[in-house]
Enzyme design. Structure first.
Site, PDB file in Angstrom:
ATOM      1  CE  LYS A 187      -3.480  -1.859   2.296  1.00 43.10           C
ATOM      2  NZ  LYS A 187      -4.918  -2.356   4.005  1.00 43.10           N
ATOM      3  CG  HIS A 234       1.797  -9.814  16.720  1.00 43.26           C
ATOM      4  ND1 HIS A 234       3.326  -9.408  17.158  1.00 43.26           N
ATOM      5  CD2 HIS A 234       1.473 -10.863  15.474  1.00 43.26           C
ATOM      6  CE1 HIS A 234       3.801 -10.183  16.332  1.00 43.26           C
ATOM      7  NE2 HIS A 234       2.175 -10.327  15.489  1.00 43.26           N
TER       8      HIS A 234
END
Length: 117
Positions: free
Chosen positions: A62, A103
């Protein structure tokens, strides 16, 4: 000067289910060196690792402005760790690329910033 920013988030359970149904998914996402590291892990840590690498590669694509597709595949991108454990993009370019992976119990996320060098 910043030339690109990318961000991605993925559900860890979704990645785990994909691997369960399609074990070849791992080879579609990870490079040979990353597969070696993945194989050294066990249990849920494998799912976190794979989800984190997936998010990092999506974020990098991206930031490049191409996304994953004909110009850039998951295996064209390699994430390594430095001596302190900090992840970085090693391929296809290393200079001027900043990566952060995080995470939680349910999600892995990654952000990439690319500077003009």
């Amino acid at each position: 000067m910043i030339s690109g920013i990318g961000l991605d988030i993925v559900e860890i359970k979704r990645i785990a289910k994909l691997v369960e149904r399609q074990p070849k998914f791992i080879k579609r996402i990870l490079t040979a060196a990353e597969i070696d590291h993945y194989a050294s892990l066990s249990g849920e840590r494998r799912n976190e690792f794979l989800a984190g690498r997936f998010a990092a590669k999506e974020a990098f694509a991206k930031a490049c402005g191409t996304g994953i597709g004909s110009d850039l595949s998951f295996t064209d991108i390699e994430v390594r760790k430095d001596s302190r454990g900090k992840p970085y993009i090693a391929l296809p370019v290393e200079k001027g690329v900043h990566l952060s992976i995080t995470h939680s119990r349910d999600f892995a996320a990654a952000q990439v910033i690319i500077e003009e060098v």
